[in-house]
Design a protein around this motif. Sequence first.
Motif, PDB file in Angstrom:
ATOM      1  N   MET A 118       0.819  -1.209   0.000  1.00  0.00           N
ATOM      2  CA  MET A 118       0.000   0.000   0.000  1.00  0.00           C
ATOM      3  C   MET A 118       0.855   1.262   0.000  1.00  0.00           C
ATOM      4  SD  MET A 118      -2.988  -1.316   2.568  1.00  0.00           S
ATOM      5  CE  MET A 118      -4.316  -2.380   1.934  1.00  0.00           C
ATOM      6  N   ALA A 119       1.937   1.244   0.787  1.00  0.00           N
ATOM      7  CA  ALA A 119       2.824   2.414   0.821  1.00  0.00           C
ATOM      8  C   ALA A 119       3.494   2.628  -0.530  1.00  0.00           C
ATOM      9  CB  ALA A 119       3.873   2.239   1.925  1.00  0.00           C
ATOM     10  N   ILE A 120       3.941   1.533  -1.146  1.00  0.00           N
ATOM     11  CA  ILE A 120       4.578   1.638  -2.462  1.00  0.00           C
ATOM     12  C   ILE A 120       3.590   2.214  -3.481  1.00  0.00           C
ATOM     13  CG2 ILE A 120       5.541   0.311  -4.397  1.00  0.00           C
ATOM     14  CD1 ILE A 120       7.494   0.533  -2.089  1.00  0.00           C
ATOM     15  N   SER A 121       2.390   1.665  -3.469  1.00  0.00           N
ATOM     16  CA  SER A 121       1.380   2.125  -4.436  1.00  0.00           C
ATOM     17  C   SER A 121       1.068   3.605  -4.238  1.00  0.00           C
ATOM     18  CB  SER A 121       0.121   1.265  -4.289  1.00  0.00           C
ATOM     19  OG  SER A 121      -0.886   1.721  -5.160  1.00  0.00           O
ATOM     20  N   ALA A 122       0.967   4.030  -2.991  1.00  0.00           N
ATOM     21  CA  ALA A 122       0.678   5.440  -2.715  1.00  0.00           C
ATOM     22  C   ALA A 122       1.787   6.332  -3.263  1.00  0.00           C
ATOM     23  CB  ALA A 122       0.510   5.654  -1.216  1.00  0.00           C
ATOM     24  N   MET A 123       3.028   5.993  -2.958  1.00  0.00           N
ATOM     25  CA  MET A 123       4.135   6.844  -3.425  1.00  0.00           C
ATOM     26  C   MET A 123       4.227   6.847  -4.946  1.00  0.00           C
ATOM     27  SD  MET A 123       7.136   6.391  -0.520  1.00  0.00           S
ATOM     28  CE  MET A 123       7.131   4.600  -0.379  1.00  0.00           C
ATOM     29  N   GLU A 124       3.990   5.686  -5.561  1.00  0.00           N
ATOM     30  CA  GLU A 124       4.000   5.630  -7.026  1.00  0.00           C
ATOM     31  C   GLU A 124       2.932   6.565  -7.603  1.00  0.00           C
ATOM     32  OE1 GLU A 124       6.123   4.354  -8.893  1.00  0.00           O
ATOM     33  OE2 GLU A 124       7.110   2.676  -7.887  1.00  0.00           O
ATOM     34  N   ASN A 125       1.872   6.801  -6.833  1.00  0.00           N
ATOM     35  CA  ASN A 125       0.833   7.741  -7.260  1.00  0.00           C
ATOM     36  C   ASN A 125       1.053   9.149  -6.690  1.00  0.00           C
ATOM     37  OD1 ASN A 125      -1.350   6.303  -8.901  1.00  0.00           O
ATOM     38  ND2 ASN A 125      -1.006   4.854  -7.231  1.00  0.00           N
ATOM     39  N   GLU A 141      11.825  -5.438   1.463  1.00  0.00           N
ATOM     40  CA  GLU A 141      10.705  -4.496   1.494  1.00  0.00           C
ATOM     41  C   GLU A 141      11.140  -3.138   2.051  1.00  0.00           C
ATOM     42  OE1 GLU A 141       6.952  -7.659   2.033  1.00  0.00           O
ATOM     43  OE2 GLU A 141       7.349  -6.161   3.591  1.00  0.00           O
ATOM     44  N   CYS A 142      12.020  -3.156   3.041  1.00  0.00           N
ATOM     45  CA  CYS A 142      12.525  -1.883   3.584  1.00  0.00           C
ATOM     46  C   CYS A 142      13.215  -1.070   2.495  1.00  0.00           C
ATOM     47  CB  CYS A 142      13.503  -2.138   4.725  1.00  0.00           C
ATOM     48  SG  CYS A 142      12.755  -2.808   6.215  1.00  0.00           S
ATOM     49  N   TRP A 143      14.124  -1.735   1.754  1.00  0.00           N
ATOM     50  CA  TRP A 143      14.841  -1.025   0.688  1.00  0.00           C
ATOM     51  C   TRP A 143      13.885  -0.533  -0.396  1.00  0.00           C
ATOM     52  CZ3 TRP A 143      19.071   1.307   1.316  1.00  0.00           C
ATOM     53  CH2 TRP A 143      20.064   0.784   2.148  1.00  0.00           C
ATOM     54  N   ASP A 144      12.860  -1.331  -0.646  1.00  0.00           N
ATOM     55  CA  ASP A 144      11.856  -0.947  -1.632  1.00  0.00           C
ATOM     56  C   ASP A 144      11.182   0.375  -1.220  1.00  0.00           C
ATOM     57  OD1 ASP A 144      10.530  -1.474  -3.972  1.00  0.00           O
ATOM     58  OD2 ASP A 144       9.092  -2.889  -3.077  1.00  0.00           O
ATOM     59  N   LEU A 145      10.876   0.484   0.057  1.00  0.00           N
ATOM     60  CA  LEU A 145      10.256   1.727   0.544  1.00  0.00           C
ATOM     61  C   LEU A 145      11.212   2.906   0.402  1.00  0.00           C
ATOM     62  CD1 LEU A 145       8.506   0.419   3.806  1.00  0.00           C
ATOM     63  CD2 LEU A 145       7.385   1.066   1.660  1.00  0.00           C
ATOM     64  N   VAL A 146      12.466   2.698   0.795  1.00  0.00           N
ATOM     65  CA  VAL A 146      13.460   3.780   0.705  1.00  0.00           C
ATOM     66  C   VAL A 146      13.638   4.213  -0.743  1.00  0.00           C
ATOM     67  CG1 VAL A 146      15.916   4.335   1.003  1.00  0.00           C
ATOM     68  CG2 VAL A 146      14.669   3.096   2.804  1.00  0.00           C
ATOM     69  N   ASN A 147      13.831   3.221  -1.632  1.00  0.00           N
ATOM     70  CA  ASN A 147      14.094   3.547  -3.037  1.00  0.00           C
ATOM     71  C   ASN A 147      12.913   4.266  -3.686  1.00  0.00           C
ATOM     72  OD1 ASN A 147      16.637   2.396  -2.863  1.00  0.00           O
ATOM     73  ND2 ASN A 147      15.929   0.382  -3.542  1.00  0.00           N
ATOM     74  N   THR A 148      11.708   3.802  -3.372  1.00  0.00           N
ATOM     75  CA  THR A 148      10.531   4.446  -3.968  1.00  0.00           C
ATOM     76  C   THR A 148      10.355   5.861  -3.421  1.00  0.00           C
ATOM     77  OG1 THR A 148       9.495   2.268  -4.142  1.00  0.00           O
ATOM     78  CG2 THR A 148       8.052   4.181  -4.375  1.00  0.00           C
ATOM     79  N   SER A 149      10.580   6.028  -2.123  1.00  0.00           N
ATOM     80  CA  SER A 149      10.470   7.358  -1.517  1.00  0.00           C
ATOM     81  C   SER A 149      11.453   8.329  -2.180  1.00  0.00           C
ATOM     82  CB  SER A 149      10.743   7.258  -0.008  1.00  0.00           C
ATOM     83  OG  SER A 149      10.791   8.542   0.577  1.00  0.00           O
ATOM     84  N   GLU A 150      12.667   7.867  -2.417  1.00  0.00           N
ATOM     85  CA  GLU A 150      13.678   8.744  -3.021  1.00  0.00           C
ATOM     86  C   GLU A 150      13.371   9.012  -4.487  1.00  0.00           C
ATOM     87  OE1 GLU A 150      17.475   6.965  -2.108  1.00  0.00           O
ATOM     88  OE2 GLU A 150      17.415   7.697  -0.023  1.00  0.00           O
ATOM     89  N   LYS A 151      12.942   7.961  -5.163  1.00  0.00           N
ATOM     90  CA  LYS A 151      12.645   8.114  -6.593  1.00  0.00           C
ATOM     91  C   LYS A 151      11.485   9.097  -6.821  1.00  0.00           C
ATOM     92  CE  LYS A 151      10.148   5.026  -8.758  1.00  0.00           C
ATOM     93  NZ  LYS A 151       9.648   3.738  -9.278  1.00  0.00           N
ATOM     94  N   LYS A 152      10.437   8.980  -5.995  1.00  0.00           N
ATOM     95  CA  LYS A 152       9.238   9.786  -6.173  1.00  0.00           C
ATOM     96  C   LYS A 152       9.265  11.063  -5.330  1.00  0.00           C
ATOM     97  CE  LYS A 152       6.287   8.548  -8.427  1.00  0.00           C
ATOM     98  NZ  LYS A 152       6.056   8.644  -9.885  1.00  0.00           N
ATOM     99  N   ASN A 153      10.291  11.223  -4.508  1.00  0.00           N
ATOM    100  CA  ASN A 153      10.365  12.384  -3.608  1.00  0.00           C
ATOM    101  C   ASN A 153       9.106  12.486  -2.731  1.00  0.00           C
ATOM    102  OD1 ASN A 153      11.702  14.561  -2.478  1.00  0.00           O
ATOM    103  ND2 ASN A 153      10.820  16.042  -3.924  1.00  0.00           N
ATOM    104  N   LYS A 154       8.677  11.338  -2.204  1.00  0.00           N
ATOM    105  CA  LYS A 154       7.509  11.301  -1.321  1.00  0.00           C
ATOM    106  C   LYS A 154       7.941  10.827   0.061  1.00  0.00           C
ATOM    107  CE  LYS A 154       5.111  13.040  -4.029  1.00  0.00           C
ATOM    108  NZ  LYS A 154       4.451  14.337  -3.780  1.00  0.00           N
ATOM    109  N   LEU A 155       7.302  11.371   1.064  1.00  0.00           N
ATOM    110  CA  LEU A 155       7.581  10.959   2.439  1.00  0.00           C
ATOM    111  C   LEU A 155       6.932   9.614   2.724  1.00  0.00           C
ATOM    112  CD1 LEU A 155       6.745  14.363   4.106  1.00  0.00           C
ATOM    113  CD2 LEU A 155       9.013  13.462   3.604  1.00  0.00           C
ATOM    114  N   CYS A 156       7.671   8.751   3.437  1.00  0.00           N
ATOM    115  CA  CYS A 156       7.081   7.506   3.930  1.00  0.00           C
ATOM    116  C   CYS A 156       7.363   7.456   5.422  1.00  0.00           C
ATOM    117  CB  CYS A 156       7.686   6.305   3.209  1.00  0.00           C
ATOM    118  SG  CYS A 156       6.971   4.752   3.755  1.00  0.00           S
TER     119      CYS A 156
END
Lengths: 341, 341
Positions: A118-125, A141-156
């Motif tokens: 859910m967190a990944i999907s939210a940041m991707e959007n 999964e932790c790295w996935d959250l970090v990478n997506t947050s950095e890629k999308k510039n979204k807070l997690c």
Amino acid sequence: MNRRNFIKTSAVLGTAASIMPSSLFASASNKLQVGVIGTGLRGQGMTRLLLDRPDLDIPVICDIDNKMIDMVLNVFEKQGRPMPKIYKDGPEDFRNMLSKEDLDGVYIATPWEWHHPMAISAMENNIHVGTEVPAALTVNECWDLVNTSEKKNKLCMIMENVNYRRDIMAVLNMVRKGFFGELIHCQGGYQHDLRHVKFNDGKSAYGGGVEFGEKGFSEAHWRTQHSVDRNADLYPTHGLGPISPMLDINRGNRMVHLTSTASQSRGLHNYIVEHGGEDHPNAKINFKLGDVVTTVIKCAKGQTIMLSHDTNSPRPYSLNFRVQGTQGLWMKDNKSIYIEG
Amino acid sequence: MNRRNFIKTSAVLGTAASIMPSSLFASASNKLQVGVIGTGLRGQGMTRLLLDRPDLDIPVICDIDNKMIDMVLNVFEKQGRPMPKIYKDGPEDFRNMLSKEDLDGVYIATPWEWHHPMAISAMENNIHVGTEVPAALTVNECWDLVNTSEKKNKLCMIMENVNYRRDIMAVLNMVRKGFFGELIHCQGGYQHDLRHVKFNDGKSAYGGGVEFGEKGFSEAHWRTQHSVDRNADLYPTHGLGPISPMLDINRGNRMVHLTSTASQSRGLHNYIVEHGGEDHPNAKINFKLGDVVTTVIKCAKGQTIMLSHDTNSPRPYSLNFRVQGTQGLWMKDNKSIYIEG
């Protein structure tokens, strides 16, 4: 320009803007738009708190349990708020909500295993995330959250509430002012008798039976299965959440290795036998989770962290905090004897 | 038949006889004969306690420090006891005492590294042993003690005084009566600010300077070097001593593996700089011992044990006990803040 594009454009002006909603939403007509995924007992409580804020709307919610949805709509009604739009078309319907709705942020209070997708999907959007703990179940999964947050510039944001306890905030302030000197060792942990949470009668949330999974209600419906499947510190963030900023973890310091050691598993089986009898079907379940799991972590700057996970036995509640430095320490536990029955 | 042969013969009648001196020494004229090796501050205190017993004589002592010998002779005088024979001809003279004197038992209160050779020599000479902790510094030395004890049918008692604390004996009794149910996790440790013991002015035992080794007095003379040479839990018995009988260690249970993790080393260096200045020669010493060492042990029957070793920092004294079972637990620590200065 819709809200999402507005924020995206504003973010170019500086990262600070994107993490300070008050600077973005100065008027009552421009409130923060927050979606809620998961409207169980925890989600309902947080929805009530969120709706207390006049600078925030919850235009949409998502859940698959009609009983919980009814309960949370009651919260909206009591607060005098407009009814939200509802996504409830199966366990993947959150993806529709996140891609179609114009949200600034989403609050996630679902079973643990759903936090990460859910967190990944939210940041991707392009939606900021606040998720209940634990945010992830594996290192990948932790790295996935970090990478997506950095890629999308979204807070997690991992919404670890213990970080905001008065004593924790006072001790963090003392640490930063140097009262304890250089930190050398910290302890924390989740020591909480959850037997009445892991088992119930399928109707009320706390105790009254030894059911879980399909027959369990609220957390017993999903949480208990983790104690069947995994032997680990299932819930480290109540301890690590407060300790990490004190030790500057990922702000110049980091964890470099750990060991984790589990005791035998007795408490959950004993509870079933005691409250449901030896012939109850659940008395045959093999719980992998050891009753006490002790983890010792080593940090790059030399400090050690000791974490306890202890949720299957009669004991007083304690997060077992210690923050120890070259000049002194803070310890939380009492000297005590505690006997059940 | 001399005393040693008498005991040897009696022992054939049954092991019980050899471990119950009262059954062997019924009359005042047949007192237990105990030698003392090591008459430092600890040895003097124990000599005073031993001489309080009317059923026991100390016919002989051994030390190489004239100042300490003078002090312990003063104890004999105050107690109105005959002066003992003295062995003081170098660090190996204890071997002469143990081979030539007719002793039932020997009490050993010397620097740690001497406990093992002295205990072995005593048993080889058919003398029962009571040694201060730690009895050994390596696993091989531990096995050596066990093998010699079994071969010679002599007792080798680790004189861990914490086992006889009132609270420990009460909790052991509760464990054996099943009040805590099946034990699942225990904790203990040596958390004691020893900076004033590890350093002194070479004249008084506690503090007043930053000397150790050749220039240090009493424990600073020998104990501190272990903090220079070794990074480990140097002193586990205050915790393990009481916990082991509770968990039936070597009485049907055993330890199967452990991990040990040390924090950075700061306290001893900081203490020297603070009390002796940055230019003091000891400020250049590199201490291997981490300030907090956390060890987690797994037992064959499933229980875990967590031990702390924490002797270089300002902190309240605490052996950090916890005894936890399926029915409840005992915990010793306070919730507290402790700041130096």
